[in-house]
Enzyme design. Sequence first.
Site, mmCIF file in Angstrom:
data_model
loop_
_atom_site.group_PDB
_atom_site.id
_atom_site.type_symbol
_atom_site.label_atom_id
_atom_site.label_comp_id
_atom_site.label_asym_id
_atom_site.label_seq_id
_atom_site.Cartn_x
_atom_site.Cartn_y
_atom_site.Cartn_z
ATOM 1 N N SER A 34 0.774 -1.209 0.024
ATOM 2 C CA SER A 34 -0.186 0.041 0.041
ATOM 3 C C SER A 34 0.871 1.252 -0.204
ATOM 4 O O SER A 34 0.326 2.272 -0.222
ATOM 5 C CB SER A 34 -1.013 -0.047 1.249
ATOM 6 N N ASP A 324 -3.580 8.235 7.987
ATOM 7 C CA ASP A 324 -4.268 7.142 8.627
ATOM 8 C C ASP A 324 -3.572 6.399 9.724
ATOM 9 O O ASP A 324 -2.470 6.623 9.902
ATOM 10 C CB ASP A 324 -5.280 6.358 7.486
ATOM 11 N N HIS A 327 -0.371 5.026 7.236
ATOM 12 C CA HIS A 327 0.230 5.699 5.885
ATOM 13 C C HIS A 327 0.500 7.189 6.078
ATOM 14 O O HIS A 327 -0.207 8.017 6.899
ATOM 15 C CB HIS A 327 -0.667 5.656 4.786
#
Length: 367
Positions: A34, A324, A327
């Site tokens: 991610s 978040d 990240h």
Amino acid sequence: MKLYVGLIFVVMAILGNELEGCHCKIVQFIFGDSLSDVGNNKLLSKSLAQASLPWYGIDFGNGLPNGRFSNGRTVADIIGDSMGLPRPPAFLDPSLTEDVILENGVNYASGGGGILNETGSYFIQRFSLYKQIELFQGTQVLIRNKIGKKAADEFFQGARYVVALGSNDFINNYLMPVYSDSWTYNDQTFVGYLMATLRDQLKLLHSLGARQLMVFGLGPMGCIPLQRVLSLSGNCQQKTNNLAKSFNKATNKLVEELSTQLPNSSYKFGDAYDVVDDVISNPGKYGFENADSPCCSFGTIRPALTCVPASRLCKDRSKYVFWDEYHPSDKASELIANELIKKFGFVRVDQTNAPSPAPGLAPSPED
């Protein structure tokens, strides 16, 4: 930290314009999680590792979710922009064609993916590194059919390759008791298991033509909000950080060995641990006010897997290191990318084009 680190890989991409004989551009092929996903998981309809809901992408383009696990850009976006490089599209992008691949390369990164096939299985859909390599093999078939075997071999051998995974193998596997790996291995043997798997994967990439490859290490992943919330004190999880350091040490050794063993290879290891650690340890030094909690949070219900429409946003996103639970924010990604550019001495490929400007932060819904 998964995202800091992993996204840094774009830095090594595309150091030239054309390949002799093939007359093809030198492009990059990105394998990651991610930290570098630019839309693959968004197109995996059953995946629980998604960045497809507001407020993702609020400070990027039209402000709508685009598949990046951030409010804005990734570290890879910023480094690539600063070097004057195109942004490789996601493998699942419907507009991906042979011509697009020859012009821009491909990004196979997938949120929740890991070096191990079992990693992140509770996300249901995600691309592990082996799956990403399988997709790359399919890409090779397309290009061979398009330009012929000889030209395709030159194209793939001249390309730059980036591998940036590993944090999920700890956070979404070894450190979670729902996975058998958590009780099958101890810290030392699990890192050994990862290295044995990664060795086979890097050798497989070499057999597929990867000659110039950068493997990125992990940042202090014990300091991401998701890990801090597990501690009553709210401090970083030192055990998790130590695992990242052990992974980096072992990966560096592995890459050095392969670079000497594999013919015509230039395999390098990129360690960004210290850069990211300094940003988190000394946020005020870099203009941040918060380095331990996410800007996008779901009140007292933590940890939330992702930022969701019902989440509350911080007042000033430029003052938060984390977007978040996992990240970095756009601002943190920009700072980390700039530090890495200086650390590794990256320069622009095309001196005539100015870097893409940073996006202006959209106002928070509460403003």
